[in-house]
Scaffold this active site. Structure first.
Site, PDB file in Angstrom:
ATOM      1  N   SER A 240       7.673 -13.393  12.064  1.00  0.00           N
ATOM      2  CA  SER A 240       6.671 -13.996  12.604  1.00  0.00           C
ATOM      3  C   SER A 240       6.047 -14.856  13.142  1.00  0.00           C
ATOM      4  O   SER A 240       6.010 -15.792  13.762  1.00  0.00           O
ATOM      5  CB  SER A 240       5.098 -12.911  12.990  1.00  0.00           C
ATOM      6  OG  SER A 240       5.263 -12.147  11.959  1.00  0.00           O
ATOM      7  N   HIS A 270      10.622  -5.663   9.848  1.00  0.00           N
ATOM      8  CA  HIS A 270       9.243  -6.361   9.762  1.00  0.00           C
ATOM      9  C   HIS A 270       7.901  -5.274  10.581  1.00  0.00           C
ATOM     10  O   HIS A 270       7.576  -4.290   9.903  1.00  0.00           O
ATOM     11  CB  HIS A 270       9.499  -7.231  10.948  1.00  0.00           C
ATOM     12  CG  HIS A 270       8.090  -8.793  11.127  1.00  0.00           C
ATOM     13  ND1 HIS A 270       7.238  -8.901   9.452  1.00  0.00           N
ATOM     14  CD2 HIS A 270       7.941  -9.774  11.275  1.00  0.00           C
ATOM     15  CE1 HIS A 270       6.941  -9.386   9.609  1.00  0.00           C
ATOM     16  NE2 HIS A 270       7.098 -10.535  10.982  1.00  0.00           N
ATOM     17  N   HIS A 317      10.520  -5.200   0.096  1.00  0.00           N
ATOM     18  CA  HIS A 317       9.838  -6.249   0.717  1.00  0.00           C
ATOM     19  C   HIS A 317      10.802  -7.819  -0.091  1.00  0.00           C
ATOM     20  O   HIS A 317      11.473  -7.524  -1.567  1.00  0.00           O
ATOM     21  CB  HIS A 317       8.976  -6.970   0.526  1.00  0.00           C
ATOM     22  CG  HIS A 317       7.851  -7.837   0.867  1.00  0.00           C
ATOM     23  ND1 HIS A 317       7.583  -8.657   0.964  1.00  0.00           N
ATOM     24  CD2 HIS A 317       7.309  -7.723   2.026  1.00  0.00           C
ATOM     25  CE1 HIS A 317       7.037  -9.522   1.695  1.00  0.00           C
ATOM     26  NE2 HIS A 317       5.928  -8.935   2.519  1.00  0.00           N
ATOM     27  N   ARG A 326      -1.936  -5.684   0.143  1.00  0.00           N
ATOM     28  CA  ARG A 326      -2.644  -5.253   1.650  1.00  0.00           C
ATOM     29  C   ARG A 326      -2.600  -3.914   1.329  1.00  0.00           C
ATOM     30  O   ARG A 326      -3.374  -3.446   1.863  1.00  0.00           O
ATOM     31  CB  ARG A 326      -1.635  -5.878   2.723  1.00  0.00           C
ATOM     32  CG  ARG A 326      -1.497  -7.262   2.710  1.00  0.00           C
ATOM     33  CD  ARG A 326      -1.303  -8.045   3.591  1.00  0.00           C
ATOM     34  NE  ARG A 326       0.288  -8.132   3.662  1.00  0.00           N
ATOM     35  CZ  ARG A 326       1.399  -8.155   4.075  1.00  0.00           C
ATOM     36  NH1 ARG A 326       0.995  -8.953   4.947  1.00  0.00           N
ATOM     37  NH2 ARG A 326       2.459  -7.693   3.619  1.00  0.00           N
ATOM     38  N   ASP A 372       2.963  -2.161   5.363  1.00  0.00           N
ATOM     39  CA  ASP A 372       2.805  -0.829   6.278  1.00  0.00           C
ATOM     40  C   ASP A 372       3.422   0.472   5.908  1.00  0.00           C
ATOM     41  O   ASP A 372       2.513   1.525   6.835  1.00  0.00           O
ATOM     42  CB  ASP A 372       3.924  -1.240   6.881  1.00  0.00           C
ATOM     43  CG  ASP A 372       4.272  -2.116   7.882  1.00  0.00           C
ATOM     44  OD1 ASP A 372       3.644  -2.924   8.602  1.00  0.00           O
ATOM     45  OD2 ASP A 372       5.636  -3.237   7.997  1.00  0.00           O
TER      46      ASP A 372
HETATM   47  N1  NMX Z   1      14.468   1.734   2.004  1.00  0.00           N
HETATM   48  C1  NMX Z   1      15.842   2.082   1.265  1.00  0.00           C
HETATM   49  N2  NMX Z   1      16.635   0.688   1.268  1.00  0.00           N
HETATM   50  C2  NMX Z   1      16.112  -0.773   1.675  1.00  0.00           C
HETATM   51  C3  NMX Z   1      14.192  -0.517   1.257  1.00  0.00           C
HETATM   52  C4  NMX Z   1      13.891   0.445   1.911  1.00  0.00           C
HETATM   53  N3  NMX Z   1      12.837   0.458   2.370  1.00  0.00           N
HETATM   54  N4  NMX Z   1      13.906  -1.771   1.229  1.00  0.00           N
HETATM   55  C5  NMX Z   1      15.629  -2.252   0.764  1.00  0.00           C
HETATM   56  N5  NMX Z   1      16.028  -2.003   0.452  1.00  0.00           N
HETATM   57  C6  NMX Z   1      17.931  -1.989   0.514  1.00  0.00           C
HETATM   58  C7  NMX Z   1      18.517  -3.333   1.866  1.00  0.00           C
HETATM   59  O1  NMX Z   1      18.625  -2.485   2.794  1.00  0.00           O
HETATM   60  C8  NMX Z   1      19.910  -3.846   0.865  1.00  0.00           C
HETATM   61  O2  NMX Z   1      20.901  -2.620   1.698  1.00  0.00           O
HETATM   62  P1  NMX Z   1      22.391  -3.156   1.342  1.00  0.00           P
HETATM   63  O3  NMX Z   1      22.645  -3.883   0.035  1.00  0.00           O
HETATM   64  O4  NMX Z   1      22.934  -1.811   1.775  1.00  0.00           O
HETATM   65  O5  NMX Z   1      22.542  -4.410   2.778  1.00  0.00           O
HETATM   66  C9  NMX Z   1      19.104  -4.049  -0.532  1.00  0.00           C
HETATM   67  O6  NMX Z   1      17.624  -2.627  -0.232  1.00  0.00           O
HETATM   68  C10 NMX Z   1      18.692  -4.765  -0.821  1.00  0.00           C
HETATM   69  O7  NMX Z   1      17.580  -5.237   0.155  1.00  0.00           O
HETATM   70  P2  NMX Z   1      16.426  -6.381  -0.168  1.00  0.00           P
HETATM   71  O8  NMX Z   1      17.281  -7.652  -0.730  1.00  0.00           O
HETATM   72  O9  NMX Z   1      15.612  -5.059  -1.650  1.00  0.00           O
HETATM   73  O10 NMX Z   1      15.638  -6.473   0.768  1.00  0.00           O
HETATM   74  P3  NMX Z   1      15.480  -7.648   1.855  1.00  0.00           P
HETATM   75  O11 NMX Z   1      14.485  -8.706   1.631  1.00  0.00           O
HETATM   76  O12 NMX Z   1      16.542  -8.085   2.590  1.00  0.00           O
HETATM   77  O13 NMX Z   1      14.485  -6.922   2.826  1.00  0.00           O
HETATM   78  C11 NMX Z   1      12.498  -5.263   3.760  1.00  0.00           C
HETATM   79  C12 NMX Z   1      13.000  -6.732   2.407  1.00  0.00           C
HETATM   80  C13 NMX Z   1      11.655  -5.595   3.592  1.00  0.00           C
HETATM   81  C14 NMX Z   1      13.658  -5.525   5.238  1.00  0.00           C
HETATM   82  C15 NMX Z   1      13.729  -4.185   3.127  1.00  0.00           C
HETATM   83  O14 NMX Z   1      12.720  -4.249   1.465  1.00  0.00           O
HETATM   84  C16 NMX Z   1      13.219  -3.059   4.228  1.00  0.00           C
HETATM   85  O15 NMX Z   1      14.067  -2.916   4.781  1.00  0.00           O
HETATM   86  N6  NMX Z   1      12.140  -2.323   3.832  1.00  0.00           N
HETATM   87  C17 NMX Z   1      11.968  -1.064   4.581  1.00  0.00           C
HETATM   88  C18 NMX Z   1      11.177  -1.948   6.495  1.00  0.00           C
HETATM   89  C19 NMX Z   1       9.726  -1.903   6.087  1.00  0.00           C
HETATM   90  O16 NMX Z   1       9.497  -1.303   5.518  1.00  0.00           O
HETATM   91  N7  NMX Z   1       9.584  -3.192   6.555  1.00  0.00           N
HETATM   92  C20 NMX Z   1       8.568  -3.938   6.921  1.00  0.00           C
HETATM   93  C21 NMX Z   1       8.069  -5.062   5.640  1.00  0.00           C
HETATM   94  C22 NMX Z   1       6.912  -6.030   5.399  1.00  0.00           C
HETATM   95  N8  NMX Z   1       6.946  -6.030   7.397  1.00  0.00           N
HETATM   96  O17 NMX Z   1       5.679  -6.012   6.900  1.00  0.00           O
HETATM   97  O18 NMX Z   1       7.493  -7.235   7.604  1.00  0.00           O
HETATM   98  C1  MLT Z   2       4.505  -9.528   6.249  1.00  0.00           C
HETATM   99  O1  MLT Z   2       3.464  -9.349   6.444  1.00  0.00           O
HETATM  100  O2  MLT Z   2       5.172 -10.819   7.453  1.00  0.00           O
HETATM  101  C2  MLT Z   2       5.603  -9.557   5.645  1.00  0.00           C
HETATM  102  O3  MLT Z   2       4.739  -8.502   4.554  1.00  0.00           O
HETATM  103  C3  MLT Z   2       7.159  -9.157   6.058  1.00  0.00           C
HETATM  104  C4  MLT Z   2       7.237 -11.041   5.082  1.00  0.00           C
HETATM  105  O4  MLT Z   2       6.249 -10.942   4.459  1.00  0.00           O
HETATM  106  O5  MLT Z   2       8.547 -11.428   4.980  1.00  0.00           O
END
Ligand code: NMX
Ligand code: MLT
Length: 435
Positions: A240, A270, A317, A326, A372
């Site tokens: 964002s 996100h 994350h 948070r 979240d």
């Molecule tokens: N559950 C299952 N698998 C996960 C999760 C999770 N919560 N978090 C990461 N992984 C997986 C990810 O999908 C990836 O799999 P693959 O190799 O098959 O593609 C692997 O672990 C490595 O990912 P990371 O490097 O740890 O995470 P990345 O930096 O790519 O992504 C998020 C960060 C936040 C997108 C990821 O942790 C996620 O999808 N979390 C769940 C959704 C979520 O809670 N999002 C909110 C974030 C905060 N916000 O407000 O934006």
């Molecule tokens: C955010 O608040 O924007 C989320 O935690 C995602 C991030 O910082 O990558």
């Protein structure tokens, strides 16, 4: 001119001088290399953005203008007897880097009140949409509907020095932020409460007025202040913030830029994760047929989610490598106000259950909860159970961080963003792969 705007104007020359000197004397200094993996992994870890408004340390979490969350909550002014500080004070901090006095907060509050009236055509626009439109789509459209009010566009078309761009950007940002809580609450009441709209009461502060317009009794006003402050900024690489910055870099005004940024917030990886968490917990309770699932039932549900190829919402994350502060701040609020809430108990149990499972699965780099994982349960407790709406509130808070960012982008002359892309052939050649 308000003290807040005067303060920015007085800070500007010194900041500009530092940037000019840095670029002139050290413009060719290398900050870090870029690896081939980073072309495909969402540029994770590439250091190529700058902001002075917040900084995210992987282990400590966010600092707003140098202050941790507990420090921010402790130092910012609050209403007599209030638990949480004024949103207006946080806006002042993010914009100027200084903790405001009570008088300065009062002035921001009055200034926002003056700018707060939403034109009727915004309500007409929202009412013209099908009722089942997602609230984030409604929110983004409402912001876009206001674009014709842009002071920046008017001044730009009249012809203006680039050194002055920040000024109409500031005016637009204040005009927009002043209306966001009213538009968000309107969407909520229009969509979920039979259109029974509650008019704003501009004698109230931003957080209290939002709670009033939502129609939810205290301490929802305290929660709203906390919620908006916590969600405001998370340095500039998140989707964002980065999108808002990117769009603004083309000199698009803040209506275009914020709307674009919030469209990014609406993605389930996100900001939409906050609604996903509640949906997932409801699914857990429904499938187990109980409000109080056992540890074993929860473990199975977590594994089932992972085995079906889905992520556990609210966990993991891109930058953080510990529990999101948070999350911790919202947990503290819950322990005080809703310790016996059944969903809060599930959220607390998940905190013990999910991280070891994610570690065992071995994929996620960060097994700990993010913001979240906790925000929805508190909303649910106060009767805001329409979880599709949660990301809209995230968006109101996020605006408070990204709008100051694009004001400062203009002030410090950040250029139109345009990185260079390479083809797969070129990357293979760099890697020395023979074909
Ligand atoms: N559950 C299952 N698998 C996960 C999760 C999770 N919560 N978090 C990461 N992984 C997986 C990810 O999908 C990836 O799999 P693959 O190799 O098959 O593609 C692997 O672990 C490595 O990912 P990371 O490097 O740890 O995470 P990345 O930096 O790519 O992504 C998020 C960060 C936040 C997108 C990821 O942790 C996620 O999808 N979390 C769940 C959704 C979520 O809670 N999002 C909110 C974030 C905060 N916000 O407000 O934006
Ligand atoms: C955010 O608040 O924007 C989320 O935690 C995602 C991030 O910082 O990558």
């Amino acid at each position: 001119m308000t003290q807040m705007k005067e303060k920015i104007a007085s800070l500007l020359p010194a900041w500009r001088e530092r940037v000019v000197r840095l670029l002139k004397e050290h413009g060719d200094t290398e900050v870090g290399p870029v690896k081939i993996s980073q072309f495909y992994n969402g540029m994770r870890g590439v250091k190529c953005l700058t902001t002075d408004i917040s900084y995210l340390d992987p282990f400590e979490g966010i600092r707003f203008r140098g202050f941790t969350i507990p420090e921010t909550l402790e130092k910012l002014p609050r209403a007599p007897g209030a638990e949480m500080p004024y949103v207006e004070g946080h806006l002042y901090l993010l914009l100027t880097g200084e903790i405001p006095t009570d008088d300065q907060v009062e002035e921001v509050n009055k200034d926002l009140q003056k700018r707060g009236k939403v034109p009727g055509y915004v309500w007409d626009t929202l009412r013209a949409l099908p009722k089942d439109t997602h609230p984030m789509t409604m929110f983004s459209i409402a912001i876009m509907a206001l674009q014709k009010e842009s002071v920046f566009v008017k001044k730009y078309n009249e012809g203006m020095s680039k050194f002055d761009y920040w000024d109409p950007m500031y005016e637009d940002a204040m005009n927009l932020f002043a209306k966001l809580h009213t538009m968000a609450a309107f969407i909520y009441r229009y969509k979920y409460k039979d259109g029974d709209i509650i008019e704003p009461d501009f004698s109230m502060d931003y957080g209290k007025n939002f709670a009033h317009m939502m129609g939810v009794a205290t301490p929802y006003d305290e929660l709203s202040r906390l919620y908006f402050i916590l969600h405001s900024d998370h340095e500039s690489g998140n989707v964002s913030a980065h999108t808002t910055h990117l769009v603004a870099s083309a000199l698009s005004d803040c209506y275009y830029s914020l709307s674009a940024g919030l469209n990014g917030l609406a993605g389930p990886l996100h900001g939409l994760a906050n609604q996903e968490v509640l949906r997932w917990i409801q699914d857990l309770m429904n499938k187990m047929g109980t409000e109080t699932p056992t540890v074993e039932q929860m473990k199975k549900f977590v594994w089932d989610t992972l085995k079906s190829g889905q992520v556990i919402p609210g966990y993991g994350h891109a930058v953080l490598r510990k529990t999101d502060p948070r999350y911790a701040a919202q947990r503290d609020f819950s322990l005080k106000h809703l310790p016996d809430d059944p969903i809060f108990k599930v959220v607390s149990m998940l905190y013990d259950i999910v991280p070891p499972i994610l570690e065992e699965q071995g994929k996620a780099k960060n097994p700990w909860p993010n913001v979240d994982a906790h925000s929805g349960v508190i909303q649910w407790h106060y009767g805001v159970t329409e979880y599709d709406f949660y990301t809209v509130m995230f968006g109101v808070g996020r605006a408070m961080g990204v709008l100051p960012n694009i004001i400062w982008d203009r002030a410090l002359g950040q250029a139109i963003e345009r990185p260079k892309s390479l083809t797969l052939d070129m990357l293979e050649e760099i890697a020395g792969i023979k074909k």
